[in-house]
Design a protein around this motif. Structure first.
Motif, PDB file in Angstrom:
ATOM      1  N   ARG A   1      30.454  -2.248  11.097  1.00 17.99           N
ATOM      2  CA  ARG A   1      29.366  -2.370  10.418  1.00 17.99           C
ATOM      3  C   ARG A   1      28.428  -1.178  10.283  1.00 17.99           C
ATOM      4  NH1 ARG A   1      26.378  -7.091  13.507  1.00 17.99           N
ATOM      5  NH2 ARG A   1      27.208  -5.562  15.312  1.00 17.99           N
TER       6      ARG A   1
ATOM      7  N   THR B   1      29.542   7.210   6.807  1.00 16.39           N
ATOM      8  CA  THR B   1      29.668   6.114   6.273  1.00 16.39           C
ATOM      9  C   THR B   1      30.407   5.040   7.255  1.00 16.39           C
ATOM     10  OG1 THR B   1      31.795   6.614   5.133  1.00 16.39           O
ATOM     11  CG2 THR B   1      29.928   6.811   3.782  1.00 16.39           C
TER      12      THR B   1
ATOM     13  N   ALA C   1      27.397 -10.891   4.686  1.00 13.63           N
ATOM     14  CA  ALA C   1      27.518  -9.483   4.144  1.00 13.63           C
ATOM     15  C   ALA C   1      26.077  -9.196   3.756  1.00 13.63           C
ATOM     16  CB  ALA C   1      28.528  -9.396   3.285  1.00 13.63           C
ATOM     17  N   LEU C   2      25.221 -10.191   3.225  1.00 15.44           N
ATOM     18  CA  LEU C   2      24.025  -9.999   2.658  1.00 15.44           C
ATOM     19  C   LEU C   2      22.994  -9.983   3.936  1.00 15.44           C
ATOM     20  CD1 LEU C   2      22.029 -10.149   0.224  1.00 15.44           C
ATOM     21  CD2 LEU C   2      21.620 -12.602   0.575  1.00 15.44           C
TER      22      LEU C   2
ATOM     23  N   ARG D   1      20.399  -3.523   7.360  1.00 15.55           N
ATOM     24  CA  ARG D   1      20.695  -2.054   7.333  1.00 15.55           C
ATOM     25  C   ARG D   1      19.882  -1.336   6.624  1.00 15.55           C
ATOM     26  NH1 ARG D   1      25.482  -1.964   4.922  1.00 15.55           N
ATOM     27  NH2 ARG D   1      26.844  -1.959   7.149  1.00 15.55           N
ATOM     28  N   LYS D   2      19.084  -1.941   5.495  1.00 10.20           N
ATOM     29  CA  LYS D   2      18.390  -1.216   4.669  1.00 10.20           C
ATOM     30  C   LYS D   2      16.995  -1.285   5.301  1.00 10.20           C
ATOM     31  CE  LYS D   2      17.537   0.632   0.673  1.00 10.20           C
ATOM     32  NZ  LYS D   2      18.160   2.032   0.132  1.00 10.20           N
TER      33      LYS D   2
ATOM     34  N   LEU E   1      23.774  -8.474   6.604  1.00 12.47           N
ATOM     35  CA  LEU E   1      23.827  -7.070   7.066  1.00 12.47           C
ATOM     36  C   LEU E   1      23.465  -6.036   6.076  1.00 12.47           C
ATOM     37  CD1 LEU E   1      25.556  -5.554   9.354  1.00 12.47           C
ATOM     38  CD2 LEU E   1      27.515  -5.515   7.800  1.00 12.47           C
ATOM     39  N   ARG E   2      23.529  -6.257   4.807  1.00 13.69           N
ATOM     40  CA  ARG E   2      22.974  -5.345   3.856  1.00 13.69           C
ATOM     41  C   ARG E   2      21.368  -5.267   4.064  1.00 13.69           C
ATOM     42  NH1 ARG E   2      26.811  -7.558   0.338  1.00 13.69           N
ATOM     43  NH2 ARG E   2      25.124  -8.513  -0.656  1.00 13.69           N
ATOM     44  N   VAL E   3      20.758  -6.411   4.142  1.00  8.03           N
ATOM     45  CA  VAL E   3      19.340  -6.320   4.172  1.00  8.03           C
ATOM     46  C   VAL E   3      18.907  -5.721   5.642  1.00  8.03           C
ATOM     47  CG1 VAL E   3      17.163  -7.991   4.423  1.00  8.03           C
ATOM     48  CG2 VAL E   3      18.952  -8.551   2.897  1.00  8.03           C
TER      49      VAL E   3
ATOM     50  N   THR F   1      21.434   7.358   7.060  1.00  9.52           N
ATOM     51  CA  THR F   1      22.348   6.490   7.190  1.00  9.52           C
ATOM     52  C   THR F   1      22.232   5.749   8.623  1.00  9.52           C
ATOM     53  OG1 THR F   1      24.272   7.515   6.006  1.00  9.52           O
ATOM     54  CG2 THR F   1      24.874   5.830   7.521  1.00  9.52           C
TER      55      THR F   1
END
Length: 270
Positions: A231, A154, A121-122, A128-129, A124-126, A178
């Protein structure tokens, strides 16, 4: 003498009758030929067809928008010249330097995240950002002001987002709000490198227009993505081509045969 006169009269009557019949026959043939000519004469139809092509509403969707001249007068021309000098000799170098520097730095960070960070998850968040920051930097280099109406997309399963398509910057403009996984044509050159190096990381789906068999494969991939992968929101441009900023063409039905919720997006540039 009487017999000769009678015979001449009869002959004259017969000749007159034959002439009348000939006239009738010629007149009938003329009418027939005139009717045939009218039937075969398609010039008016061709004229209407040519006029329809020239004034075709579908062709208008690809005409370049014309801009009116506003700056060639005595009181605006000096300010316009100063604006040209400011834009091309001051702002343009600054924007280009910002764009190249931010693009290189963020791509290095993106590459490090893909190579060094474990899946989860980490990561993926990185990623995406980082994708969103890349889009923000590109949009900032144009000094773009983007106004969003309605709720922001979303990530979620069972949904697909469809949008009109004006140019290749559409994905950047939308991804700065997004990050999207998009269905798009695989391009050669530097754009192909960006697609392979960056956009592959979050599930973009590519197709080849020249390969007829590729359509079924892409359709199966899209259905599988919508069903199982939440995702990144999946973005489709159902027009299938870029259209000018004034019209939209008929959407292709493939985006609506996925057995999922379809969320519309409308993009308009000033």
């Amino acid at each position: 003498d009487f017999n000769n006169t009678s015979q001449n009269k009869v002959a004259d009557e017969i000749a007159e009758t034959l002439r009348k019949e000939e006239k009738i026959r010629v007149s009938g043939n003329a009418c027939a030929h005139g009717l045939l000519r009218d039937v075969l004469d398609i010039s008016s139809t061709l004229e209407e067809g040519a006029a329809a092509i020239v004034d075709d509403s579908f062709t208008r969707c690809f005409n370049k928008a014309s801009l009116g001249n506003w700056n060639f007068n005595a009181y605006l021309l000096p300010f316009w010249v100063l604006g040209v000098l400011l834009r091309y000799f001051v702002l343009f170098p600054l924007r280009l330097a910002w764009l190249l520097a931010s693009f290189v730095v963020l791509n290095i960070l993106f590459a490090l995240s893909r190579l060094l960070m474990p899946k989860g998850a980490l990561k993926l968040r990185v990623e995406r950002k980082l994708v969103q920051l890349i889009a923000v930097c590109w949009v900032a280099s144009w000094s773009a002001v983007i106004i969003c109406h309605g709720p922001k997309p979303t990530p979620s399963k069972g949904r697909v987002w469809v949008s009109n398509h004006t140019s290749m910057i559409d994905w950047l403009v939308l991804s700065q709000v997004t990050p999207f996984a998009a269905v798009m044509q695989k391009h050669p050159g530097w754009l192909g490198l960006v697609q392979t190096f960056i956009m592959d990381g979050f599930g973009c789906i590519y197709f080849n227009r020249k390969d007829a068999k590729d359509r079924d494969k892409v359709a199966r991939t899209i259905k599988e993505y919508v069903k199982n992968d939440g995702r990144f929101p999946l973005l489709i441009f159902p027009e299938g081509t870029c259209v000018n900023n004034q019209y939209s063409t008929m959407f292709k039905k493939g985006a609506f045969d996925l057995d999922c919720a379809v969320c519309p997006i409308a993009v308009k540039y000033n």
